[in-house]
Design a protein around this motif. Structure first.
Motif, PDB file in Angstrom:
ATOM      1  N   ARG A  13       4.435   1.897   5.239  1.00 22.88           N
ATOM      2  CA  ARG A  13       4.120   2.169   3.760  1.00 22.88           C
ATOM      3  C   ARG A  13       2.577   2.076   3.648  1.00 22.88           C
ATOM      4  O   ARG A  13       2.196   2.258   2.545  1.00 22.88           O
ATOM      5  CB  ARG A  13       4.619   0.774   3.077  1.00 22.88           C
ATOM      6  CG  ARG A  13       6.213   0.784   3.147  1.00 22.88           C
ATOM      7  CD  ARG A  13       6.608  -0.353   2.310  1.00 22.88           C
ATOM      8  NE  ARG A  13       6.422  -1.794   3.137  1.00 22.88           N
ATOM      9  CZ  ARG A  13       6.664  -2.721   2.662  1.00 22.88           C
ATOM     10  NH1 ARG A  13       7.442  -2.944   1.510  1.00 22.88           N
ATOM     11  NH2 ARG A  13       6.350  -3.998   3.095  1.00 22.88           N
ATOM     12  N   VAL A  14       1.869   2.399   4.531  1.00 16.73           N
ATOM     13  CA  VAL A  14       0.287   2.353   4.364  1.00 16.73           C
ATOM     14  C   VAL A  14      -0.109   3.710   5.097  1.00 16.73           C
ATOM     15  O   VAL A  14       0.137   4.016   6.172  1.00 16.73           O
ATOM     16  CB  VAL A  14      -0.460   1.443   5.364  1.00 16.73           C
ATOM     17  CG1 VAL A  14      -1.847   1.462   5.024  1.00 16.73           C
ATOM     18  CG2 VAL A  14       0.178  -0.004   4.488  1.00 16.73           C
ATOM     19  N   ALA A  15      -0.970   4.484   4.272  1.00 19.96           N
ATOM     20  CA  ALA A  15      -1.618   5.800   4.606  1.00 19.96           C
ATOM     21  C   ALA A  15      -2.949   5.527   4.761  1.00 19.96           C
ATOM     22  O   ALA A  15      -3.740   4.726   4.087  1.00 19.96           O
ATOM     23  CB  ALA A  15      -1.521   6.909   3.651  1.00 19.96           C
ATOM     24  N   LEU A  97      -4.680   9.192  -7.390  1.00 20.51           N
ATOM     25  CA  LEU A  97      -3.556   8.891  -6.507  1.00 20.51           C
ATOM     26  C   LEU A  97      -2.703   7.821  -7.039  1.00 20.51           C
ATOM     27  O   LEU A  97      -3.077   6.860  -7.855  1.00 20.51           O
ATOM     28  CB  LEU A  97      -3.778   8.438  -5.127  1.00 20.51           C
ATOM     29  CG  LEU A  97      -4.225   9.499  -4.131  1.00 20.51           C
ATOM     30  CD1 LEU A  97      -4.941   9.007  -2.818  1.00 20.51           C
ATOM     31  CD2 LEU A  97      -3.013  10.473  -3.726  1.00 20.51           C
ATOM     32  N   ARG A  98      -1.266   7.923  -7.160  1.00 17.22           N
ATOM     33  CA  ARG A  98      -0.306   7.160  -7.837  1.00 17.22           C
ATOM     34  C   ARG A  98      -0.454   5.538  -6.899  1.00 17.22           C
ATOM     35  O   ARG A  98      -0.198   4.417  -7.804  1.00 17.22           O
ATOM     36  CB  ARG A  98       1.013   7.442  -7.758  1.00 17.22           C
ATOM     37  CG  ARG A  98       1.691   7.891  -6.477  1.00 17.22           C
ATOM     38  CD  ARG A  98       3.088   8.371  -6.561  1.00 17.22           C
ATOM     39  NE  ARG A  98       3.459   8.725  -5.279  1.00 17.22           N
ATOM     40  CZ  ARG A  98       4.135   7.760  -4.465  1.00 17.22           C
ATOM     41  NH1 ARG A  98       4.195   6.407  -4.784  1.00 17.22           N
ATOM     42  NH2 ARG A  98       4.531   8.084  -3.451  1.00 17.22           N
ATOM     43  N   GLN A  99      -0.853   5.634  -5.862  1.00 18.86           N
ATOM     44  CA  GLN A  99      -1.042   4.328  -4.942  1.00 18.86           C
ATOM     45  C   GLN A  99      -2.375   3.977  -5.095  1.00 18.86           C
ATOM     46  O   GLN A  99      -3.301   4.380  -5.338  1.00 18.86           O
ATOM     47  CB  GLN A  99      -0.796   4.786  -3.385  1.00 18.86           C
ATOM     48  CG  GLN A  99       0.577   5.352  -3.190  1.00 18.86           C
ATOM     49  CD  GLN A  99       0.641   6.962  -3.343  1.00 18.86           C
ATOM     50  OE1 GLN A  99      -0.068   7.405  -3.665  1.00 18.86           O
ATOM     51  NE2 GLN A  99       1.564   7.396  -2.351  1.00 18.86           N
ATOM     52  N   PRO A 100      -2.468   2.311  -5.016  1.00 17.57           N
ATOM     53  CA  PRO A 100      -3.770   1.863  -5.077  1.00 17.57           C
ATOM     54  C   PRO A 100      -4.430   2.359  -3.796  1.00 17.57           C
ATOM     55  O   PRO A 100      -3.985   2.478  -2.735  1.00 17.57           O
ATOM     56  CB  PRO A 100      -3.404   0.342  -4.883  1.00 17.57           C
ATOM     57  CG  PRO A 100      -2.026   0.164  -5.728  1.00 17.57           C
ATOM     58  CD  PRO A 100      -1.244   1.416  -5.044  1.00 17.57           C
ATOM     59  N   VAL A 200      -0.435  -5.964  -1.513  1.00 14.87           N
ATOM     60  CA  VAL A 200       0.116  -4.816  -2.379  1.00 14.87           C
ATOM     61  C   VAL A 200       1.574  -4.358  -2.175  1.00 14.87           C
ATOM     62  O   VAL A 200       2.256  -3.954  -2.980  1.00 14.87           O
ATOM     63  CB  VAL A 200      -0.785  -3.486  -2.244  1.00 14.87           C
ATOM     64  CG1 VAL A 200      -0.207  -2.465  -3.056  1.00 14.87           C
ATOM     65  CG2 VAL A 200      -2.232  -3.837  -2.678  1.00 14.87           C
ATOM     66  N   CYS A 201       2.004  -4.246  -0.961  1.00 13.78           N
ATOM     67  CA  CYS A 201       3.142  -3.710  -0.555  1.00 13.78           C
ATOM     68  C   CYS A 201       4.392  -4.708  -0.776  1.00 13.78           C
ATOM     69  O   CYS A 201       5.327  -4.413  -1.036  1.00 13.78           O
ATOM     70  CB  CYS A 201       3.308  -3.413   0.992  1.00 13.78           C
ATOM     71  SG  CYS A 201       2.496  -1.902   1.459  1.00 13.78           S
ATOM     72  N   GLY A 202       3.996  -5.977  -1.083  1.00 15.38           N
ATOM     73  CA  GLY A 202       4.807  -6.993  -1.544  1.00 15.38           C
ATOM     74  C   GLY A 202       5.089  -7.086  -3.000  1.00 15.38           C
ATOM     75  O   GLY A 202       5.803  -7.781  -3.736  1.00 15.38           O
ATOM     76  N   ARG A 203       4.213  -6.159  -3.639  1.00 15.95           N
ATOM     77  CA  ARG A 203       4.258  -6.142  -5.151  1.00 15.95           C
ATOM     78  C   ARG A 203       5.279  -5.057  -5.617  1.00 15.95           C
ATOM     79  O   ARG A 203       5.359  -4.233  -5.031  1.00 15.95           O
ATOM     80  CB  ARG A 203       3.026  -6.116  -5.798  1.00 15.95           C
ATOM     81  CG  ARG A 203       1.973  -7.202  -5.437  1.00 15.95           C
ATOM     82  CD  ARG A 203       0.783  -6.950  -6.092  1.00 15.95           C
ATOM     83  NE  ARG A 203       0.597  -7.221  -7.186  1.00 15.95           N
ATOM     84  CZ  ARG A 203       0.197  -8.699  -7.817  1.00 15.95           C
ATOM     85  NH1 ARG A 203       0.247  -9.483  -6.932  1.00 15.95           N
ATOM     86  NH2 ARG A 203       0.339  -8.926  -8.933  1.00 15.95           N
TER      87      ARG A 203
END
Length: 256
Positions: A13-15, A97-100, A200-203
């Protein structure tokens, strides 16, 4: 990817986007700017990616900014129409970007490098970094939103101090002034970023995405697109849309 010097690795889930031109202190030329925009398009459309880490190769510089050799020979019209405009577009793609986005500042952050770091939602600086906007010393302006987005996010006075008076901030000063969010030991930036990325991925992903959009709009970043995107999402989830599409397919008046 159009340019191999813009590294893109997607792990679960991380770029991770890396400016990979360490021999030139990760200075950006036109092809790298195109590559950065292309990386953002890939990330934006990958539903699995929840957070983005942006960094530079090596430990001397996150980025020294725009490559002087790449822009200094351009005709004035081309400089404005292409170099500045295309850089703006690529940097806006990062900011929107939609991601943080977490920036790992692992070396000098100068000029366009700082303007790129500003596009991130969180900045982690390693202890040895220096931060500056040196453009007016070369007879040019901070042209990739250094006078606009940077002023909105850091405050206009800090931009004045760097861009008009040539102040260079170390990591401690940058933290105190709000330019960066965290300081870590040299070499520890990526580990710290991955730890935050896991949080962040846990939210909740949709709530995180919508909240980022709203905060961006509050800052004046893409307000029109945010409003229409949120309204469009609401409309696309409605029974009205399903009925309208069904009526279109069945060639009958819609019954809303």
């Amino acid at each position: 990817m159009p340019d191999s010097r813009i590294g893109l690795e997607i792990d679960s889930r991380v770029a991770v986007v890396t400016l990979d031109r360490a021999e030139k202190r990760n200075a950006l030329d036109a092809a790298m700017i195109d590559g950065l925009a292309a990386a953002c398009r890939t990330i934006e459309h990958d539903a699995a990616v929840r957070v983005v880490i942006l960094t530079g190769a090596g430990n001397r510089a996150f980025s020294a900014g725009g490559d002087i050799q790449a822009w200094s020979g351009k005709a004035p019209d081309d400089f404005g129409r292409f170099w500045l405009r295309e850089g703006h577009d690529a940097f806006a793609a990062v900011a929107r970007l939609r991601q943080p986005v977490i920036a790992v500042l692992n070396g000098d952050v100068f000029g366009g490098g700082l303007e790129l770091a500003v596009c991130a939602d969180l900045r982690i600086a390693e202890q040895h970094v220096r931060i500056a906007l040196p453009e007016t010393g070369l007879g040019i302006i901070p042209g990739w939103s250094g006078t606009q987005r940077a002023a909105r996010r850091f405050g206009a006075q800090l931009v004045r101090r760097m861009a008009l008076f040539g102040e260079v901030f170390d990591a401690d000063a940058a933290l105190r002034l709000g330019i960066i969010d965290h300081i870590v030991e040299s070499g520890a930036g990526m580990a710290a970023a991955r730890q935050i990325a896991a949080q962040v991925c846990g939210r909740a992903p949709l709530a995180t995405e919508l909240t980022k959009m709203l905060v961006n709009a509050a800052e004046g970043e893409e307000s029109e697109r945010v409003l229409e995107a949120l309204a469009g999402i609401a409309a696309a989830r409605s029974e009205d849309l399903q009925e309208g599409l069904a009526a279109f397919r069945e060639k009958r008046p819609a019954r809303f």
